[in-house]
Design a protein around this motif. Structure first.
Motif, short mmCIF file in Angstrom:
data_model
loop_
_atom_site.label_atom_id
_atom_site.label_comp_id
_atom_site.label_asym_id
_atom_site.label_seq_id
_atom_site.Cartn_x
_atom_site.Cartn_y
_atom_site.Cartn_z
N ASN A 1 0.81 -1.22 0.00
CA ASN A 1 0.00 0.00 0.00
C ASN A 1 0.84 1.27 0.00
OD1 ASN A 1 -2.59 -1.17 0.04
ND2 ASN A 1 -2.26 -1.72 2.20
N CYS A 2 2.17 1.11 0.10
CA CYS A 2 3.04 2.29 0.20
C CYS A 2 4.14 2.26 -0.86
CB CYS A 2 3.74 2.33 1.55
SG CYS A 2 2.63 2.44 2.93
N MET A 3 4.55 3.45 -1.29
CA MET A 3 5.65 3.58 -2.23
C MET A 3 6.56 4.70 -1.75
SD MET A 3 3.85 3.27 -5.94
CE MET A 3 3.48 4.98 -5.92
N VAL A 4 7.79 4.71 -2.25
CA VAL A 4 8.70 5.80 -1.93
C VAL A 4 8.88 6.65 -3.19
CG1 VAL A 4 11.07 6.40 -1.30
CG2 VAL A 4 9.90 4.53 -0.11
N LEU A 5 8.73 7.96 -3.03
CA LEU A 5 9.03 8.89 -4.12
C LEU A 5 10.39 9.49 -3.83
CD1 LEU A 5 5.89 11.17 -4.69
CD2 LEU A 5 6.51 9.03 -5.82
N SER A 6 11.30 9.36 -4.78
CA SER A 6 12.62 9.93 -4.61
C SER A 6 12.76 11.11 -5.59
CB SER A 6 13.65 8.83 -4.90
OG SER A 6 14.93 9.38 -4.87
N PHE A 7 12.96 12.29 -5.01
CA PHE A 7 13.04 13.52 -5.82
C PHE A 7 14.48 13.70 -6.26
CE2 PHE A 7 8.94 15.83 -4.98
CZ PHE A 7 8.36 14.91 -4.13
N ARG A 8 14.71 13.79 -7.58
CA ARG A 8 16.06 13.92 -8.11
C ARG A 8 16.37 15.39 -8.46
NH1 ARG A 8 14.03 10.13 -11.78
NH2 ARG A 8 14.75 11.55 -13.41
N ASP A 9 17.64 15.63 -8.76
CA ASP A 9 18.04 17.00 -9.12
C ASP A 9 17.75 17.31 -10.60
OD1 ASP A 9 18.88 17.39 -6.56
OD2 ASP A 9 21.03 17.21 -6.97
N ASP A 10 17.36 16.29 -11.37
CA ASP A 10 17.09 16.49 -12.80
C ASP A 10 15.98 17.52 -12.99
OD1 ASP A 10 18.90 14.46 -13.44
OD2 ASP A 10 17.35 12.93 -13.14
N PHE B 1 0.27 11.67 0.58
CA PHE B 1 1.43 11.85 1.46
C PHE B 1 1.29 11.07 2.77
CE2 PHE B 1 3.74 14.07 4.81
CZ PHE B 1 5.00 14.20 4.25
N ILE B 2 2.36 10.38 3.17
CA ILE B 2 2.39 9.74 4.49
C ILE B 2 3.45 10.39 5.37
CG2 ILE B 2 2.64 7.59 5.80
CD1 ILE B 2 1.72 6.05 3.29
N GLN B 3 4.71 10.32 4.96
CA GLN B 3 5.75 10.99 5.75
C GLN B 3 7.03 11.19 4.95
OE1 GLN B 3 6.50 7.27 8.46
NE2 GLN B 3 8.18 8.70 8.77
N GLN B 4 7.82 12.16 5.43
CA GLN B 4 9.12 12.44 4.82
C GLN B 4 10.11 11.42 5.41
OE1 GLN B 4 9.36 14.72 2.61
NE2 GLN B 4 11.52 15.24 2.45
N LEU B 5 10.88 10.76 4.54
CA LEU B 5 11.80 9.72 5.02
C LEU B 5 13.23 10.22 5.12
CD1 LEU B 5 10.60 6.68 2.85
CD2 LEU B 5 10.03 7.15 5.25
#
Ligand code: UDP
Length: 238
Positions: A22-31, A70-74
Motif C-alpha cells: 500500500n506504500c511507495m517511496v518517491l525519490s526527488f532527483r536533481d534532474d 502523502f504519508i511521511q518524509q523519510l
C-alpha cells in the motif's frame, strides 16, 4: 519501511516499491526538464528542496481537509506515499495568464483571470500533453464523470487554500498543475506540489520565483525555490 525495486523513473522523480504493497517511496532527483524534455539540467539540491517543499504543502492541504497520498518524509529527498492508481489527466488552475494560455489565446502575461480558469490535459509525453475536455476523459476511460467532478472540486479547494497561504508570504500563486489517483477507490491528490509545477510571483515586484527561472534562463533557480519556502515558514535540510 524498506525501499525495494524501482518501479518507474519520471523526469524528476523515481518511484520505488516497499515491503508494504500500500506504500511507495518517491525519490526527488536533481534532474530538471522543460519543453517536454528538450531542456535538461541537473540543479544541485533541487531534489531535496522540492521533496521538503512538497511535504510541507501536502501536510498543509491534508490539514485543510484535502486528501493526498502523502504519508511521511523519510529523508531530505524521499517521501513515503500511498500507492495509487494514477489518473492520466493533469488539472490546471490559472489565476493569472502565463505560459501556454498566453500563446493559445493571445493573452498578455499577468492578466487577471476572474473567475480562475480550469483546464485538463492528457498526460502523454509522446503527444506533448494535449489539452482535452471532460468528454474525452470519460469516453476514453481515463476517469468517470463523478471522478472528474471531484477532481475539479478538489483542485479549486487547493486554490483557495494555497492562494491565501502564498499571499500571506507576499506571493501570488499564478497557476499550478495537479494530478490525482485512486487509493482504495477514493480520489486523492498525488504527484507533487513544488515550484516545478506551479508559477509563483513576488506580490509587489512580480518577479518570477518558480520553474520559469529555469525555462527562461533567469538564474538562481534553487535560491528562489528556497526563498519561496522560507517565506511560507519552511526550513530545509540536506
Ligand atoms: N505544468 C506542469 N507540468 C506539465 C505542464 C504544466 O507542471 O507537464 C504546470 C506549469 O509549471 C504551470 C502550469 O502547469 O505552472 C500551467 O502550465 P502551462 O499550460 O502554462 O504550460 P507551460 O507554459 O508551463 O509549458
Amino acid at each position: 519501511m524498506q525501499k525495494r525495486k524501482e518501479l518507474y523513473s519520471g523526469k524528476a522523480k523515481s518511484v520505488y516499491t516497499t515491503d508494504d504493497p500500500n506504500c511507495m517511496v518517491l525519490s526527488f532527483r536533481d534532474d530538471t526538464s522543460a519543453f517536454n524534455g528538450e531542456k535538461l539540467e541537473q540543479l544541485e539540491g533541487k531534489g531535496a528542496v522540492n521533496s521538503q517543499f512538497n511535504a510541507f504543502i501536502m501536510q498543509h492541504l491534508e490539514a485543510s481537509g484535502i486528501p493526498t497520498h502523502f504519508i511521511q518524509q523519510l529523508s531530505p529527498n524521499e517521501t513515503l506515499v500511498r500507492s495509487m492508481e494514477m489518473i492520466p489527466v493533469e488539472c490546471v488552475v490559472r489565476n493569472r495568464a502565463a505560459g501556454s494560455i498566453c500563446k493559445r489565446l493571445g493573452l498578455e502575461e499577468g492578466k487577471l483571470l476572474e473567475p480562475s480558469t480550469y483546464e485538463l490535459f492528457y498526460k502523454d509525453d509522446a503527444l506533448g500533453d494535449p489539452m482535452i475536455n471532460e468528454s474525452h476523459a470519460i469516453t476514453l476511460g481515463w476517469a468517470s464523470s463523478e471522478q472528474l467532478e471531484q477532481m475539479k472540486a478538489l483542485t479549486f479547494s487547493v486554490n483557495e487554500c494555497l492562494s491565501s497561504l502564498f499571499f500571506q508570504g507576499g506571493m501570488i500563486l499564478v497557476d499550478y498543475k495537479l494530478e490525482f489517483g485512486l487509493y482504495q477507490g477514493e480520489i486523492r491528490l498525488g504527484d507533487e506540489f513544488s515550484p516545478d509545477g506551479c508559477r509563483i510571483w513576488d506580490a509587489s515586484t512580480l518577479e518570477k520565483m518558480d520553474k520559469d527561472r529555469f525555462r527562461q534562463n533567469l538564474g538562481n533557480v534553487i535560491d528562489f525555490y528556497k526563498e519561496v519556502g522560507s517565506r511560507l515558514g519552511m526550513t530545509f535540510e540536506g
